[in-house]
Design a protein around this motif. Structure first.
Motif, short mmCIF file in Angstrom:
data_model
loop_
_atom_site.label_atom_id
_atom_site.label_comp_id
_atom_site.label_asym_id
_atom_site.label_seq_id
_atom_site.Cartn_x
_atom_site.Cartn_y
_atom_site.Cartn_z
N ILE A 85 -6.24 -0.09 17.04
CA ILE A 85 -5.07 -0.22 16.17
C ILE A 85 -4.76 -1.69 15.87
O ILE A 85 -5.04 -2.57 16.68
CB ILE A 85 -3.80 0.41 16.82
CG1 ILE A 85 -3.61 -0.12 18.25
CG2 ILE A 85 -3.90 1.93 16.81
CD1 ILE A 85 -2.38 0.43 18.98
N ASP A 86 -4.19 -1.92 14.70
CA ASP A 86 -3.66 -3.25 14.37
C ASP A 86 -2.15 -3.16 14.56
O ASP A 86 -1.50 -2.26 14.03
CB ASP A 86 -3.96 -3.62 12.91
CG ASP A 86 -5.45 -3.74 12.66
OD1 ASP A 86 -6.19 -4.02 13.61
OD2 ASP A 86 -5.86 -3.55 11.50
N ILE A 87 -1.62 -4.11 15.31
CA ILE A 87 -0.24 -3.96 15.74
C ILE A 87 0.64 -5.15 15.31
O ILE A 87 0.15 -6.26 15.18
CB ILE A 87 -0.24 -3.75 17.28
CG1 ILE A 87 0.97 -2.96 17.69
CG2 ILE A 87 -0.35 -5.04 18.05
CD1 ILE A 87 0.68 -2.09 18.86
N ARG A 102 -14.30 -0.02 14.06
CA ARG A 102 -13.67 0.54 15.26
C ARG A 102 -12.44 1.36 14.87
O ARG A 102 -11.98 2.19 15.65
CB ARG A 102 -13.28 -0.59 16.22
CG ARG A 102 -14.49 -1.35 16.79
CD ARG A 102 -14.06 -2.49 17.68
NE ARG A 102 -13.47 -2.07 18.93
CZ ARG A 102 -14.12 -1.99 20.10
NH1 ARG A 102 -15.38 -2.31 20.18
NH2 ARG A 102 -13.49 -1.59 21.19
N HIS A 103 -11.93 1.15 13.67
CA HIS A 103 -10.79 1.95 13.21
C HIS A 103 -11.19 3.41 12.90
O HIS A 103 -10.33 4.26 12.77
CB HIS A 103 -10.14 1.32 11.98
CG HIS A 103 -9.27 0.14 12.32
ND1 HIS A 103 -7.98 0.28 12.76
CD2 HIS A 103 -9.52 -1.20 12.32
CE1 HIS A 103 -7.46 -0.92 13.00
NE2 HIS A 103 -8.37 -1.83 12.75
N HIS A 104 -12.50 3.68 12.78
CA HIS A 104 -12.93 5.07 12.60
C HIS A 104 -12.59 5.92 13.83
O HIS A 104 -12.45 7.13 13.74
CB HIS A 104 -14.45 5.17 12.39
CG HIS A 104 -14.95 4.59 11.12
ND1 HIS A 104 -14.19 4.48 9.99
CD2 HIS A 104 -16.17 4.08 10.79
CE1 HIS A 104 -14.91 3.94 9.02
NE2 HIS A 104 -16.11 3.68 9.48
N LYS A 158 -11.50 -13.98 15.04
CA LYS A 158 -10.47 -13.67 16.04
C LYS A 158 -9.39 -12.81 15.38
O LYS A 158 -8.91 -13.13 14.30
CB LYS A 158 -9.87 -15.00 16.53
CG LYS A 158 -8.74 -14.85 17.50
CD LYS A 158 -8.24 -16.21 17.95
CE LYS A 158 -7.00 -16.03 18.81
NZ LYS A 158 -6.55 -17.28 19.43
N GLU A 159 -9.03 -11.71 16.03
CA GLU A 159 -8.00 -10.83 15.48
C GLU A 159 -6.97 -10.51 16.55
O GLU A 159 -7.07 -9.52 17.26
CB GLU A 159 -8.62 -9.53 14.93
CG GLU A 159 -9.50 -9.73 13.71
CD GLU A 159 -9.91 -8.43 13.02
OE1 GLU A 159 -9.53 -7.34 13.51
OE2 GLU A 159 -10.59 -8.50 12.01
N PRO A 160 -5.93 -11.36 16.65
CA PRO A 160 -4.94 -11.18 17.72
C PRO A 160 -4.05 -9.95 17.53
O PRO A 160 -3.22 -9.66 18.37
CB PRO A 160 -4.13 -12.48 17.67
CG PRO A 160 -4.36 -13.05 16.33
CD PRO A 160 -5.71 -12.59 15.88
N TRP A 161 -4.24 -9.24 16.41
CA TRP A 161 -3.45 -8.03 16.13
C TRP A 161 -4.22 -6.76 16.48
O TRP A 161 -3.67 -5.67 16.44
CB TRP A 161 -3.08 -7.98 14.65
CG TRP A 161 -4.27 -8.18 13.75
CD1 TRP A 161 -5.19 -7.23 13.37
CD2 TRP A 161 -4.71 -9.42 13.17
NE1 TRP A 161 -6.16 -7.81 12.59
CE2 TRP A 161 -5.89 -9.14 12.44
CE3 TRP A 161 -4.21 -10.73 13.19
CZ2 TRP A 161 -6.59 -10.13 11.74
CZ3 TRP A 161 -4.90 -11.71 12.49
CH2 TRP A 161 -6.07 -11.41 11.78
N HIS A 162 -5.51 -6.88 16.77
CA HIS A 162 -6.35 -5.69 16.94
C HIS A 162 -6.48 -5.32 18.43
O HIS A 162 -7.07 -6.04 19.21
CB HIS A 162 -7.73 -5.94 16.33
CG HIS A 162 -8.60 -4.70 16.32
ND1 HIS A 162 -9.01 -4.08 15.17
CD2 HIS A 162 -9.12 -3.98 17.35
CE1 HIS A 162 -9.75 -3.02 15.48
NE2 HIS A 162 -9.84 -2.94 16.80
N LEU A 163 -5.91 -4.16 18.77
CA LEU A 163 -5.98 -3.66 20.14
C LEU A 163 -6.89 -2.45 20.22
O LEU A 163 -6.96 -1.65 19.29
CB LEU A 163 -4.59 -3.22 20.61
CG LEU A 163 -3.61 -4.27 21.11
CD1 LEU A 163 -2.33 -3.57 21.55
CD2 LEU A 163 -4.18 -5.09 22.25
ZN LIG Z 1 -8.13 -3.90 13.23
#
Ligand SMILES: [Zn+2]
Length: 234
Positions: free
Chosen positions: A114-116, A107-109, A170-175
């Protein structure tokens, strides 16, 4: 609605990007919403910063191959190192996919994911690891997590990896910026991905191609839905 080109889906163009800093780029169409969210967070004494925005196909390929070859480590959901020694190629592929996307399917493509983090909540010499504990109630970024859960949807953002559903951890930093991301998600094409990977120098190619439908179902399409109160595109 803009049509999304294969190159945009696969992280093979930067034509749609806006550079936030020297090494961080985001989708132009997300710039305003992101800036509004940054300024709202600032009012609550949280400095929103992007650890990772757009990532190209080639960069993701390098990250993937480094993990597959053992050059960089692979961790399980408990944060422990995975020993790849006794794993079959397919088992190795699955252990990488817990935290790293296939090149062509990250999804970063897209530029709208974004990772925040919040540097002002971290000690000066702290090295961000993007690990679940950092964002947990006991972690240094707990205040950021709570703020995002409460406010991100007001700016069009949500968590596609809000919880583990048997695929990506789970990635709580990925918006994800919903108005754009849902278009990319709909445009995903497993045929295009397969062709692209076939032509690439990806390690584990055979195991990946043979199981591509299963991988797509379990990791790529298996994301959490946006909350119904996420803001709609204007
Ligand atoms: Zn990410």
């Amino acid at each position: 609605m803009q049509t999304i080109s294969p190159a945009q889906l696969l992280g093979q163009t930067e034509a749609h990007l806006h550079y936030v800093s020297e090494r961080v780029a985001i989708h132009q169409g997300m710039k305003d919403a992101f800036e509004l969210m940054v300024s709202a967070a600032k009012d609550d004494a949280i400095e929103l910063k992007i650890a990772s925005g757009f990532r190209s196909f080639d960069r993701q390929l390098m990250l993937w191959n480094n993990k597959f070859s053992g050059k960089t480590s692979i961790k399980n959901s408990a944060g422990d190192l995975v020993s790849s020694k006794h794993l079959s190629p397919l088992e190795l592929v699955h252990s990488i996919l817990l935290y790293s996307a296939l090149p062509g399917a990250s999804r970063h493509h897209w530029g709208c994911d974004i990772d925040i983090y919040a540097p002002n909540l971290l000690a000066k010499d702290y090295q961000l690891q993007l690990e679940p504990f950092e964002y947990s109630e006991q972690g240094p970024l707990a205040k950021l997590s709570a703020w995002l859960v409460k406010h991100a949807h007001q700016f069009g953002f949500y968590f596609p990896y809000a919880r583990f559903q048997g695929g990506v951890a789970k990635e709580p930093w990925h918006l994800s910026y919903w108005p754009l991301a849902q278009q990319y998600q709909q445009a995903f094409d497993v045929e295009l991905l397969t062709q692209t990977l076939n032509k690439s120098a990806i390690l584990g190619k055979q195991a990946i191609i043979e199981n591509i439908d299963d991988i797509a179902k379990r990791y790529i399409n298996n994301v959490c839905n946006a909350p119904t109160n996420v803001i709609l595109p204007k």
